[in-house]
Write a protein that holds these residues in place. Sequence first.
Motif, PDB file in Angstrom:
ATOM      1  N   LEU A  53       0.833  -1.204   0.000  1.00  0.00           N
ATOM      2  CA  LEU A  53       0.000   0.000   0.000  1.00  0.00           C
ATOM      3  C   LEU A  53       0.869   1.257   0.000  1.00  0.00           C
ATOM      4  O   LEU A  53       0.574   2.227  -0.712  1.00  0.00           O
ATOM      5  CB  LEU A  53      -0.936   0.004   1.205  1.00  0.00           C
ATOM      6  N   TRP A  54       1.923   1.237   0.806  1.00  0.00           N
ATOM      7  CA  TRP A  54       2.829   2.384   0.837  1.00  0.00           C
ATOM      8  C   TRP A  54       3.464   2.607  -0.532  1.00  0.00           C
ATOM      9  O   TRP A  54       3.623   3.743  -0.971  1.00  0.00           O
ATOM     10  CB  TRP A  54       3.904   2.175   1.892  1.00  0.00           C
ATOM     11  N   SER A  55       3.806   1.534  -1.197  1.00  0.00           N
ATOM     12  CA  SER A  55       4.376   1.636  -2.538  1.00  0.00           C
ATOM     13  C   SER A  55       3.362   2.268  -3.494  1.00  0.00           C
ATOM     14  O   SER A  55       3.696   3.171  -4.266  1.00  0.00           O
ATOM     15  CB  SER A  55       4.781   0.241  -3.020  1.00  0.00           C
ATOM     16  N   LEU A  56       2.125   1.799  -3.428  1.00  0.00           N
ATOM     17  CA  LEU A  56       1.086   2.350  -4.296  1.00  0.00           C
ATOM     18  C   LEU A  56       0.856   3.832  -4.033  1.00  0.00           C
ATOM     19  O   LEU A  56       0.672   4.620  -4.976  1.00  0.00           O
ATOM     20  CB  LEU A  56      -0.222   1.576  -4.116  1.00  0.00           C
ATOM     21  N   TYR A  57       0.871   4.239  -2.771  1.00  0.00           N
ATOM     22  CA  TYR A  57       0.682   5.657  -2.451  1.00  0.00           C
ATOM     23  C   TYR A  57       1.833   6.499  -2.979  1.00  0.00           C
ATOM     24  O   TYR A  57       1.617   7.611  -3.480  1.00  0.00           O
ATOM     25  CB  TYR A  57       0.466   5.871  -0.952  1.00  0.00           C
ATOM     26  N   ALA A  58       3.047   5.996  -2.898  1.00  0.00           N
ATOM     27  CA  ALA A  58       4.184   6.737  -3.449  1.00  0.00           C
ATOM     28  C   ALA A  58       4.062   6.854  -4.964  1.00  0.00           C
ATOM     29  O   ALA A  58       4.273   7.935  -5.532  1.00  0.00           O
ATOM     30  CB  ALA A  58       5.501   6.075  -3.052  1.00  0.00           C
ATOM     31  N   PHE A  59       3.695   5.755  -5.622  1.00  0.00           N
ATOM     32  CA  PHE A  59       3.520   5.792  -7.078  1.00  0.00           C
ATOM     33  C   PHE A  59       2.373   6.718  -7.467  1.00  0.00           C
ATOM     34  O   PHE A  59       2.449   7.427  -8.469  1.00  0.00           O
ATOM     35  CB  PHE A  59       3.284   4.397  -7.642  1.00  0.00           C
ATOM     36  N   SER A  60       1.323   6.729  -6.671  1.00  0.00           N
ATOM     37  CA  SER A  60       0.192   7.615  -6.934  1.00  0.00           C
ATOM     38  C   SER A  60       0.611   9.080  -6.809  1.00  0.00           C
ATOM     39  O   SER A  60       0.301   9.904  -7.682  1.00  0.00           O
ATOM     40  CB  SER A  60      -0.953   7.301  -5.965  1.00  0.00           C
ATOM     41  N   ALA A  61       1.307   9.400  -5.741  1.00  0.00           N
ATOM     42  CA  ALA A  61       1.763  10.779  -5.541  1.00  0.00           C
ATOM     43  C   ALA A  61       2.754  11.204  -6.615  1.00  0.00           C
ATOM     44  O   ALA A  61       2.820  12.378  -6.985  1.00  0.00           O
ATOM     45  CB  ALA A  61       2.390  10.931  -4.154  1.00  0.00           C
ATOM     46  N   ALA A  62       3.513  10.244  -7.122  1.00  0.00           N
ATOM     47  CA  ALA A  62       4.488  10.541  -8.176  1.00  0.00           C
ATOM     48  C   ALA A  62       3.818  10.773  -9.524  1.00  0.00           C
ATOM     49  O   ALA A  62       4.442  11.297 -10.448  1.00  0.00           O
ATOM     50  CB  ALA A  62       5.494   9.402  -8.298  1.00  0.00           C
ATOM     51  N   VAL A 113       2.460   8.202 -11.299  1.00  0.00           N
ATOM     52  CA  VAL A 113       2.632   6.990 -12.104  1.00  0.00           C
ATOM     53  C   VAL A 113       1.317   6.236 -12.250  1.00  0.00           C
ATOM     54  O   VAL A 113       1.039   5.649 -13.294  1.00  0.00           O
ATOM     55  CB  VAL A 113       3.720   6.076 -11.479  1.00  0.00           C
ATOM     56  N   ILE A 114       0.519   6.235 -11.175  1.00  0.00           N
ATOM     57  CA  ILE A 114      -0.796   5.597 -11.207  1.00  0.00           C
ATOM     58  C   ILE A 114      -1.835   6.635 -10.794  1.00  0.00           C
ATOM     59  O   ILE A 114      -1.488   7.748 -10.387  1.00  0.00           O
ATOM     60  CB  ILE A 114      -0.863   4.346 -10.295  1.00  0.00           C
ATOM     61  N   ALA A 115      -3.096   6.258 -10.883  1.00  0.00           N
ATOM     62  CA  ALA A 115      -4.193   7.174 -10.544  1.00  0.00           C
ATOM     63  C   ALA A 115      -4.076   7.666  -9.106  1.00  0.00           C
ATOM     64  O   ALA A 115      -3.520   6.992  -8.240  1.00  0.00           O
ATOM     65  CB  ALA A 115      -5.525   6.458 -10.747  1.00  0.00           C
ATOM     66  N   LYS A 116      -4.633   8.833  -8.876  1.00  0.00           N
ATOM     67  CA  LYS A 116      -4.576   9.448  -7.552  1.00  0.00           C
ATOM     68  C   LYS A 116      -5.436   8.652  -6.566  1.00  0.00           C
ATOM     69  O   LYS A 116      -6.616   8.427  -6.799  1.00  0.00           O
ATOM     70  CB  LYS A 116      -5.048  10.899  -7.628  1.00  0.00           C
ATOM     71  N   LEU A 117      -4.824   8.252  -5.469  1.00  0.00           N
ATOM     72  CA  LEU A 117      -5.510   7.507  -4.424  1.00  0.00           C
ATOM     73  C   LEU A 117      -6.125   8.468  -3.410  1.00  0.00           C
ATOM     74  O   LEU A 117      -5.656   9.608  -3.271  1.00  0.00           O
ATOM     75  CB  LEU A 117      -4.532   6.554  -3.724  1.00  0.00           C
ATOM     76  N   PRO A 118      -7.138   8.021  -2.675  1.00  0.00           N
ATOM     77  CA  PRO A 118      -7.762   8.907  -1.691  1.00  0.00           C
ATOM     78  C   PRO A 118      -6.824   9.216  -0.527  1.00  0.00           C
ATOM     79  O   PRO A 118      -5.956   8.415  -0.186  1.00  0.00           O
ATOM     80  CB  PRO A 118      -8.976   8.100  -1.211  1.00  0.00           C
ATOM     81  N   PHE A 119      -7.034  10.380   0.067  1.00  0.00           N
ATOM     82  CA  PHE A 119      -6.286  10.809   1.249  1.00  0.00           C
ATOM     83  C   PHE A 119      -4.772  10.809   1.014  1.00  0.00           C
ATOM     84  O   PHE A 119      -3.993  10.519   1.917  1.00  0.00           O
ATOM     85  CB  PHE A 119      -6.618   9.944   2.468  1.00  0.00           C
ATOM     86  N   ILE A 120      -4.370  11.160  -0.195  1.00  0.00           N
ATOM     87  CA  ILE A 120      -2.959  11.034  -0.596  1.00  0.00           C
ATOM     88  C   ILE A 120      -2.025  11.870   0.284  1.00  0.00           C
ATOM     89  O   ILE A 120      -0.968  11.384   0.683  1.00  0.00           O
ATOM     90  CB  ILE A 120      -2.785  11.367  -2.094  1.00  0.00           C
ATOM     91  N   ARG A 121      -2.413  13.095   0.607  1.00  0.00           N
ATOM     92  CA  ARG A 121      -1.538  13.930   1.439  1.00  0.00           C
ATOM     93  C   ARG A 121      -1.367  13.344   2.830  1.00  0.00           C
ATOM     94  O   ARG A 121      -0.255  13.249   3.347  1.00  0.00           O
ATOM     95  CB  ARG A 121      -2.087  15.351   1.567  1.00  0.00           C
ATOM     96  N   VAL A 122      -2.478  12.967   3.432  1.00  0.00           N
ATOM     97  CA  VAL A 122      -2.435  12.402   4.784  1.00  0.00           C
ATOM     98  C   VAL A 122      -1.669  11.081   4.780  1.00  0.00           C
ATOM     99  O   VAL A 122      -0.789  10.857   5.617  1.00  0.00           O
ATOM    100  CB  VAL A 122      -3.862  12.196   5.345  1.00  0.00           C
ATOM    101  N   ALA A 123      -1.988  10.219   3.828  1.00  0.00           N
ATOM    102  CA  ALA A 123      -1.343   8.905   3.769  1.00  0.00           C
ATOM    103  C   ALA A 123       0.162   9.031   3.568  1.00  0.00           C
ATOM    104  O   ALA A 123       0.946   8.413   4.292  1.00  0.00           O
ATOM    105  CB  ALA A 123      -1.966   8.062   2.657  1.00  0.00           C
ATOM    106  N   LEU A 124       0.568   9.835   2.609  1.00  0.00           N
ATOM    107  CA  LEU A 124       2.000   9.959   2.330  1.00  0.00           C
ATOM    108  C   LEU A 124       2.733  10.663   3.465  1.00  0.00           C
ATOM    109  O   LEU A 124       3.879  10.327   3.768  1.00  0.00           O
ATOM    110  CB  LEU A 124       2.227  10.671   0.994  1.00  0.00           C
ATOM    111  N   SER A 125       2.065  11.602   4.119  1.00  0.00           N
ATOM    112  CA  SER A 125       2.668  12.248   5.292  1.00  0.00           C
ATOM    113  C   SER A 125       2.882  11.229   6.414  1.00  0.00           C
ATOM    114  O   SER A 125       3.943  11.207   7.050  1.00  0.00           O
ATOM    115  CB  SER A 125       1.780  13.386   5.789  1.00  0.00           C
TER     116      SER A 125
END
Length: 139
Positions: free
Chosen positions: A63-72, A74-86
């Motif tokens: 999941l952490w990998s997917l959130y990093a790829f989403s923020a980058a 590379v993949i679609a934007k995941l929900p709560f991206i700022r909170v999750a990546l923080s």
Amino acid sequence: MNIYLIIAGTLSAIVAVLHLGCIYFGAHWYRFFGAGEGMAILAEKGSIQPTIITSFIIVVLSLWSLYAFSAAGVIAKLPFIRVALSLITFIYLARGVLGLFLIKSPMGRTPEFWVWSSIICLIFGIIHLIGLRQQWANL
């Protein structure tokens, strides 16, 4: 696309695969990667406990990998991206720092495990932090 977050996602994915290797290859891998003798013995005895614990870690790291790829981007934007990546960034950095305090009382692991895993977590956290700061406005 943000190269730091792509690297961060790749690193978390690699660690997830290494944990999968622990399940597949068993006690030798648990020992090699410092999971502790207790986990290795349980794996040797055929206990399901190491598999359950390690599977949970695999899911989290994936999941952490997917959130990093989403923020980058590379993949679609995941929900709560700022909170999750923080939170992911904070956890990597906190684990890196706090692990260094466990060197003298390793809790079933070797001091070397705490040194190396803490250094790795600090590096992962710093890479996440750089990428997060660069992408913040786009998230």
